[in-house]
Design a protein around this motif. Structure first.
Motif, PDB file in Angstrom:
ATOM      1  N   SER A   1       0.822  -1.212   0.000  1.00  0.00           N
ATOM      2  CA  SER A   1       0.000   0.000   0.000  1.00  0.00           C
ATOM      3  C   SER A   1       0.856   1.263   0.000  1.00  0.00           C
ATOM      4  CB  SER A   1      -0.928   0.020   1.213  1.00  0.00           C
ATOM      5  OG  SER A   1      -0.179  -0.008   2.427  1.00  0.00           O
ATOM      6  N   VAL A   2       2.139   1.103   0.301  1.00  0.00           N
ATOM      7  CA  VAL A   2       3.074   2.235   0.320  1.00  0.00           C
ATOM      8  C   VAL A   2       4.282   1.877  -0.536  1.00  0.00           C
ATOM      9  CG1 VAL A   2       4.595   3.657   1.735  1.00  0.00           C
ATOM     10  CG2 VAL A   2       2.344   2.995   2.616  1.00  0.00           C
ATOM     11  N   TYR A   3       4.573   2.717  -1.513  1.00  0.00           N
ATOM     12  CA  TYR A   3       5.738   2.503  -2.371  1.00  0.00           C
ATOM     13  C   TYR A   3       6.150   3.836  -2.975  1.00  0.00           C
ATOM     14  CZ  TYR A   3       1.805   2.029  -5.680  1.00  0.00           C
ATOM     15  OH  TYR A   3       0.650   2.210  -6.401  1.00  0.00           O
ATOM     16  N   ALA A   4       7.387   3.940  -3.406  1.00  0.00           N
ATOM     17  CA  ALA A   4       7.899   5.228  -3.893  1.00  0.00           C
ATOM     18  C   ALA A   4       9.086   5.009  -4.819  1.00  0.00           C
ATOM     19  CB  ALA A   4       8.312   6.109  -2.719  1.00  0.00           C
ATOM     20  N   ALA A   5       9.416   6.066  -5.549  1.00  0.00           N
ATOM     21  CA  ALA A   5      10.569   6.019  -6.459  1.00  0.00           C
ATOM     22  C   ALA A   5      11.108   7.428  -6.648  1.00  0.00           C
ATOM     23  CB  ALA A   5      10.181   5.414  -7.802  1.00  0.00           C
ATOM     24  N   SER A   6      12.319   7.518  -7.122  1.00  0.00           N
ATOM     25  CA  SER A   6      12.913   8.814  -7.460  1.00  0.00           C
ATOM     26  C   SER A   6      13.890   8.617  -8.599  1.00  0.00           C
ATOM     27  CB  SER A   6      13.627   9.425  -6.251  1.00  0.00           C
ATOM     28  OG  SER A   6      14.697   8.584  -5.834  1.00  0.00           O
ATOM     29  N   GLY A   7      14.128   9.701  -9.331  1.00  0.00           N
ATOM     30  CA  GLY A   7      15.031   9.591 -10.466  1.00  0.00           C
ATOM     31  C   GLY A   7      15.208  10.898 -11.188  1.00  0.00           C
ATOM     32  N   THR A   8      15.571  10.812 -12.467  1.00  0.00           N
ATOM     33  CA  THR A   8      15.799  12.002 -13.281  1.00  0.00           C
ATOM     34  C   THR A   8      15.150  11.836 -14.649  1.00  0.00           C
ATOM     35  OG1 THR A   8      17.921  11.111 -14.043  1.00  0.00           O
ATOM     36  CG2 THR A   8      17.979  12.616 -12.167  1.00  0.00           C
TER      37      THR A   8
END
Length: 217
Positions: free
Chosen positions: A69-76
Motif C-alpha cells: 500500500s506504500v511505495y515510492a521512487a525517485s530519479g531524473t
C-alpha cells in the motif's frame, strides 16, 4: 504552358525528394523523436503511490501475491530532444513497503523490497498526451518474514506495459500478459512461495512530482 507546368512539377518533386520526402511519406510513421520537459531545475523527480492504488507483485508460477500500500521512487528526466524513446527517464531508486508499513504476502508474511540498480523508462508510442512504454533494467531484492523465518529473493527483468499521462503526471505499470520478470535467486524460509526460476509480473500506479511533459510527433 503544359511543358512549363510539367517542368514545375518535376522541380517541386525534386525539392521534396531532396528534403527527405517521398510519395509514401505522408502515410509513413513519424520519425521516432521525443521531447522531455521537466520543470525541476536539477531534472529530478519523485513518485509516490496514488491513493488507494496498491502495488502488486504476482508470482505467476506459484500464484502467490505480495501487495504493497506504500511505495515510492525517485530519479531524473533530463530536458531535451531524444532521437528515440529509449531512456527518456531513469529511476535511480525504488522502494516497496517500509519498516513500519510492510507489504502483505501469503501465510501472514510481511515483505519489503528495494531496487539495486537504475531502471530506464522508455517511450514506445505516443498519442493525445499519453505515452505508452516500458520499464527496463529491473533488479530488486525482496525480504520476507513469517513464522517460518526469513526469505530473501532477487527479481530481474522488465515491465513491458506502462503508460504516462501528461495531464495528471500519473505513471501506471500494468501487469504484463506475458510475464517478463524472473526470480533469479531465492533462499531461506520461503515456504515454496517463491523460488529461483519463477516468473512474475508487477503492477503499480505512481504520482510523479513535478509533472513532466513527454511528447512525440
Amino acid at each position: 504552358m503544359r511543358r512549363i507546368t510539367r517542368i514545375s512539377a518535376i522541380s517541386a518533386a525534386a525539392l521534396l525528394a531532396a528534403a527527405g520526402f517521398s510519395a509514401t511519406t505522408a502515410s509513413a510513421a513519424p520519425q521516432a523523436q521525443w521531447t522531455v520537459s521537466n520543470p525541476a531545475a536539477n531534472d529530478a523527480f519523485t513518485a509516490t503511490n496514488v491513493a488507494a492504488a496498491n502495488a502488486v507483485l504476482t508470482n505467476v508460477t506459484t500464484g502467490a501475491t505480495i501487495t504493497c500500500s506504500v511505495y515510492a521512487a525517485s530519479g531524473t528526466a533530463v530536458d531535451g530532444v531524444y532521437a528515440s524513446g529509449a531512456g527518456l527517464a531513469t529511476i535511480g531508486s525504488a522502494t516497496f513497503g517500509t519498516s513500519t508499513t510492510k507489504c502483505n504476502g501469503p501465510l501472514g508474511s510481511k515483505w519489503v523490497s528495494q531496487s539495486v540498480q537504475p531502471m530506464k523508462l522508455n517511450g514506445v508510442s505516443y498519442g493525445s498526451g499519453v505515452t505508452k512504454g516500458t520499464l527496463t533494467g529491473i533488479k530488486v531484492t525482496l525480504t520476507g518474514t513469517s513464522l517460518l523465518g526469513t526469505c530473501n529473493a532477487t527479481i530481474e527483468g522488465s515491465a513491458n506495459t506502462g503508460t504516462y499521462t501528461n495531464a495528471s503526471g500519473v505513471l501506471e505499470i500494468v501487469p504484463d500478459a506475458t510475464p517478463a520478470l524472473t526470480v533469479t535467486s531465492a533462499s531461506g524460509s520461503c515456504a515454496g512461495l517463491i523460488k529461483t526460476g519463477d516468473k512474475a509480473k508487477f503492477g503499480a500506479k505512481y504520482q510523479v512530482t513535478p509533472i513532466i511533459t513527454v511528447t512525440s510527433p
